[in-house]
Design a protein around this motif. Structure first.
Motif, PDB file in Angstrom:
ATOM      1  N   ARG A  18      -3.868  10.414  -2.956  1.00 18.58           N
ATOM      2  CA  ARG A  18      -3.440  11.717  -2.884  1.00 18.58           C
ATOM      3  C   ARG A  18      -2.519  12.338  -1.798  1.00 18.58           C
ATOM      4  N   ALA A  19      -2.824  11.689  -0.658  1.00 18.96           N
ATOM      5  CA  ALA A  19      -1.989  11.928   0.400  1.00 18.96           C
ATOM      6  C   ALA A  19      -0.551  11.745   0.526  1.00 18.96           C
ATOM      7  N   ASN A  20      -0.320  10.321  -0.370  1.00 18.82           N
ATOM      8  CA  ASN A  20       0.946   9.690  -0.447  1.00 18.82           C
ATOM      9  C   ASN A  20       1.679  10.573  -1.511  1.00 18.82           C
ATOM     10  N   ASN A  21       0.770  11.100  -2.706  1.00 17.87           N
ATOM     11  CA  ASN A  21       1.403  11.869  -3.748  1.00 17.87           C
ATOM     12  C   ASN A  21       2.825  11.157  -4.277  1.00 17.87           C
ATOM     13  N   GLY A  22       2.745   9.784  -4.393  1.00 14.40           N
ATOM     14  CA  GLY A  22       3.763   8.993  -5.101  1.00 14.40           C
ATOM     15  C   GLY A  22       5.037   9.077  -4.245  1.00 14.40           C
ATOM     16  N   ARG A  23       5.146   9.466  -3.080  1.00 17.11           N
ATOM     17  CA  ARG A  23       6.356   9.612  -2.199  1.00 17.11           C
ATOM     18  C   ARG A  23       6.860   8.107  -1.796  1.00 17.11           C
ATOM     19  N   HIS A  24       5.638   7.358  -1.588  1.00 15.36           N
ATOM     20  CA  HIS A  24       5.996   5.827  -1.108  1.00 15.36           C
ATOM     21  C   HIS A  24       5.460   4.611  -2.191  1.00 15.36           C
ATOM     22  N   GLU A  25       6.008   3.625  -2.019  1.00 17.84           N
ATOM     23  CA  GLU A  25       5.414   2.734  -2.772  1.00 17.84           C
ATOM     24  C   GLU A  25       4.529   1.758  -1.964  1.00 17.84           C
ATOM     25  N   VAL A  26       3.351   2.058  -2.214  1.00 15.94           N
ATOM     26  CA  VAL A  26       2.068   1.556  -1.278  1.00 15.94           C
ATOM     27  C   VAL A  26       1.144   0.452  -2.092  1.00 15.94           C
ATOM     28  N   THR A  27       0.893  -0.595  -1.421  1.00 12.11           N
ATOM     29  CA  THR A  27       0.194  -1.642  -1.780  1.00 12.11           C
ATOM     30  C   THR A  27      -1.012  -1.767  -0.796  1.00 12.11           C
ATOM     31  N   TYR A  28      -2.200  -2.052  -1.522  1.00 12.63           N
ATOM     32  CA  TYR A  28      -3.512  -1.712  -0.675  1.00 12.63           C
ATOM     33  C   TYR A  28      -4.075  -3.115  -0.568  1.00 12.63           C
ATOM     34  N   LEU A  29      -4.530  -3.620   0.559  1.00 13.65           N
ATOM     35  CA  LEU A  29      -4.947  -5.020   0.843  1.00 13.65           C
ATOM     36  C   LEU A  29      -6.319  -5.079   1.463  1.00 13.65           C
ATOM     37  N   LYS A  30      -7.232  -5.476   1.091  1.00  8.84           N
ATOM     38  CA  LYS A  30      -8.609  -5.601   1.888  1.00  8.84           C
ATOM     39  C   LYS A  30      -8.875  -6.325   2.747  1.00  8.84           C
ATOM     40  N   GLU A  31      -7.922  -7.160   3.039  1.00  4.87           N
ATOM     41  CA  GLU A  31      -7.795  -8.174   4.418  1.00  4.87           C
ATOM     42  C   GLU A  31      -7.186  -7.305   5.467  1.00  4.87           C
ATOM     43  N   ALA A  32      -8.009  -7.544   6.739  1.00  7.74           N
ATOM     44  CA  ALA A  32      -7.575  -7.135   7.864  1.00  7.74           C
ATOM     45  C   ALA A  32      -6.191  -7.705   8.429  1.00  7.74           C
ATOM     46  N   LEU A  33      -5.501  -7.237   9.264  1.00  4.39           N
ATOM     47  CA  LEU A  33      -4.067  -7.862   9.773  1.00  4.39           C
ATOM     48  C   LEU A  33      -4.682  -8.560  10.808  1.00  4.39           C
ATOM     49  N   ASN A  34      -4.197  -9.996  10.670  1.00  7.64           N
ATOM     50  CA  ASN A  34      -4.216 -10.948  11.762  1.00  7.64           C
ATOM     51  C   ASN A  34      -3.164 -11.736  11.538  1.00  7.64           C
ATOM     52  N   LEU A  35      -3.316 -12.835  12.340  1.00 12.39           N
ATOM     53  CA  LEU A  35      -1.976 -14.073  12.345  1.00 12.39           C
ATOM     54  C   LEU A  35      -1.892 -14.531  11.075  1.00 12.39           C
ATOM     55  N   ASP A  36      -3.094 -14.590  10.293  1.00  8.90           N
ATOM     56  CA  ASP A  36      -3.116 -15.422   8.828  1.00  8.90           C
ATOM     57  C   ASP A  36      -2.621 -14.439   7.830  1.00  8.90           C
ATOM     58  N   THR A  37      -2.814 -13.198   8.086  1.00 12.43           N
ATOM     59  CA  THR A  37      -2.584 -12.132   6.940  1.00 12.43           C
ATOM     60  C   THR A  37      -1.065 -11.349   7.230  1.00 12.43           C
ATOM     61  N   ALA A  38      -0.766 -11.699   8.327  1.00 16.08           N
ATOM     62  CA  ALA A  38       0.687 -10.980   8.592  1.00 16.08           C
ATOM     63  C   ALA A  38       1.606 -11.268   7.698  1.00 16.08           C
ATOM     64  N   PHE A  39       2.073 -12.503   7.507  1.00 16.68           N
ATOM     65  CA  PHE A  39       3.058 -12.656   6.442  1.00 16.68           C
ATOM     66  C   PHE A  39       2.932 -11.997   5.021  1.00 16.68           C
ATOM     67  N   LYS A  40       1.706 -11.439   4.658  1.00  8.45           N
ATOM     68  CA  LYS A  40       1.811 -10.605   3.470  1.00  8.45           C
ATOM     69  C   LYS A  40       2.665  -9.349   3.759  1.00  8.45           C
ATOM     70  N   SER A  41       3.084  -9.112   4.913  1.00 13.00           N
ATOM     71  CA  SER A  41       3.999  -7.774   5.033  1.00 13.00           C
ATOM     72  C   SER A  41       5.240  -8.219   4.897  1.00 13.00           C
ATOM     73  N   VAL A  42       5.627  -9.274   4.272  1.00 14.46           N
ATOM     74  CA  VAL A  42       7.142  -9.500   3.820  1.00 14.46           C
ATOM     75  C   VAL A  42       7.644  -8.636   2.794  1.00 14.46           C
ATOM     76  N   GLY A  43       8.635  -8.109   2.879  1.00 17.40           N
ATOM     77  CA  GLY A  43       9.224  -6.989   2.192  1.00 17.40           C
ATOM     78  C   GLY A  43       8.721  -5.420   2.391  1.00 17.40           C
ATOM     79  N   TYR A  44       7.859  -5.342   3.276  1.00 21.45           N
ATOM     80  CA  TYR A  44       7.365  -3.901   3.602  1.00 21.45           C
ATOM     81  C   TYR A  44       8.074  -3.553   5.109  1.00 21.45           C
ATOM     82  N   LYS A  45       8.486  -2.402   4.795  1.00 24.03           N
ATOM     83  CA  LYS A  45       9.196  -1.771   6.142  1.00 24.03           C
ATOM     84  C   LYS A  45       8.079  -1.118   6.969  1.00 24.03           C
ATOM     85  N   ALA A  46       6.891  -0.616   6.363  1.00 24.35           N
ATOM     86  CA  ALA A  46       5.848   0.078   7.259  1.00 24.35           C
ATOM     87  C   ALA A  46       4.579  -0.607   6.889  1.00 24.35           C
TER      88      ALA A  46
END
Length: 338
Positions: A18-46
């Motif tokens: 609701r807060a985004n209201n379609g302004r940004h292209e958002v993907t939700y990931l259940k995993e926490a950020l760490n060294l193993d999951t950081a690579f999943k941010s490929v292609g994301y600016k934020a």
């Protein structure tokens, strides 16, 4: 802007949507950020992270290499982010400085009341059809001295609530709030005096190099045997081993907390089948004079809504090339108490 949300909880996703209201292209990931999951941010600016995510130097270096530019925290605390490294790599970081001080302060009072009036014990008893009252003695809050460590946004609300119970209030902070002195007759003092004179002590400071292990063997030794210690701030503000020793030796009366110094890998997940291996945490929650909740103080509708709104306001600012009002700088983690 493409945004990756780490540690996305089912309960918060509708608020974020609701807060985004379609302004940004958002993907939700259940995993926490760490060294193993950081690579999943490929292609994301934020990316957006929570207080339990790992934004240490090596992780931030990885994010920089993956061309991430912005990190929006869904929390007030930011001790999990190495801000100096973020600045070095020109990563913009922002938090949510004021989502709901009422949620946290009210939870602190809830812990206090539940401990004092033995609510959990009483509930367990009556469910076993035991209606005796002999082990359920508490005390009136009226007339008690309450020490509040940290009188920022949350500490200020705590002062207001405690004043309503008719308590005398001592406070300790690096900066005094004259309005609290005028309105609630609180008395600022040094940490040692607060610890030795308070019946109840409530912690409302961020975790910084100044507050790490602030409550330790020395400060615990100053407290009265009837002292109830409440922590809705950060776990590492309290030295756990010294705390357990103080509780076992009846050096203080009770501990109510919503946080633990080694939450990573344990909190924010269901361990009921696998169990936990942290022996100190096992010991802590086994004590009858300890009440621990799973970092849920922020869990109110109003707080989650405000967190979601500010998270995307931060991202909106970056996307439009404007200065983000909530950006964090390295020196803030040392000099300011929130």
């Amino acid at each position: 802007m493409k945004v990756l949300v780490y540690s996305a909880k089912d309960f918060e996703i509708p608020f974020l949507e609701r807060a985004n209201n379609g302004r940004h292209e958002v993907t939700y990931l259940k995993e926490a950020l760490n060294l193993d999951t950081a690579f999943k941010s490929v292609g994301y600016k934020a990316i957006s992270i929570f207080s339990g995510d790992d934004a240490s130097s090596i992780v931030l270096e990885t994010l920089k290499g993956l061309e991430v530019k912005f990190i929006s925290l869904r929390s007030t605390g930011y001790n999990n982010v190495q801000l100096k490294t973020a600045q070095k790599y020109k990563l913009k970081v922002a938090n949510v400085p004021d989502y709901s001080p009422y949620a946290i302060a009210e939870h602190a009072v809830t812990l206090l009341l539940a401990l004092n009036r033995k609510i959990v014990n009483a509930n367990n008893q009556v469910h076993a059809y035991n209606f005796l009252q002999s082990n359920l003695m508490g005390f009136d809050l009226k007339g008690k001295t309450v020490g509040i460590i940290g009188t920022g946004n949350i500490g200020t609300v705590m002062c207001k609530i405690i004043h309503g119970f008719g308590c005398d209030i001592l406070a300790y902070d690096v900066e005094q709030n004259p309005n609290l002195i005028d309105q609630y007759a609180i008395k600022y003092t040094d940490l040692e005096t607060l610890c030795s004179h308070s019946d109840i002590i409530s912690l409302h400071v961020p975790l910084t190099n100044l507050t790490y292990d602030l409550i330790n063997k020395k400060t615990l030794a100053l407290m009265k045997p009837n002292t109830v210690l409440i922590n809705t701030a950060r776990g590492a503000i309290v030295h756990t081993d010294a705390l357990i020793e103080a509780l076992e030796n009846n050096q203080i009366a009770a501990y109510g907390t919503d946080v633990y110094e080694r939450e990573k890998g344990v909190f924010f997940k269901d361990n009921s089948q696998s169990g936990i291996t942290d022996e100190r945490l096992k010991k802590l929650i086994s004590l009858s004079n300890v009440l621990l909740t799973p970092h849920q103080a922020f869990m109110t509708t109003e707080a989650i809504q405000n967190i979601a709104q500010t998270t995307f306001e931060n991202i909106d600012s970056w996307a439009s090339g404007e200065k983000c009002a909530n950006e964090l700088l390295p020196e803030e983690s040392v000099t300011e108490w929130d």
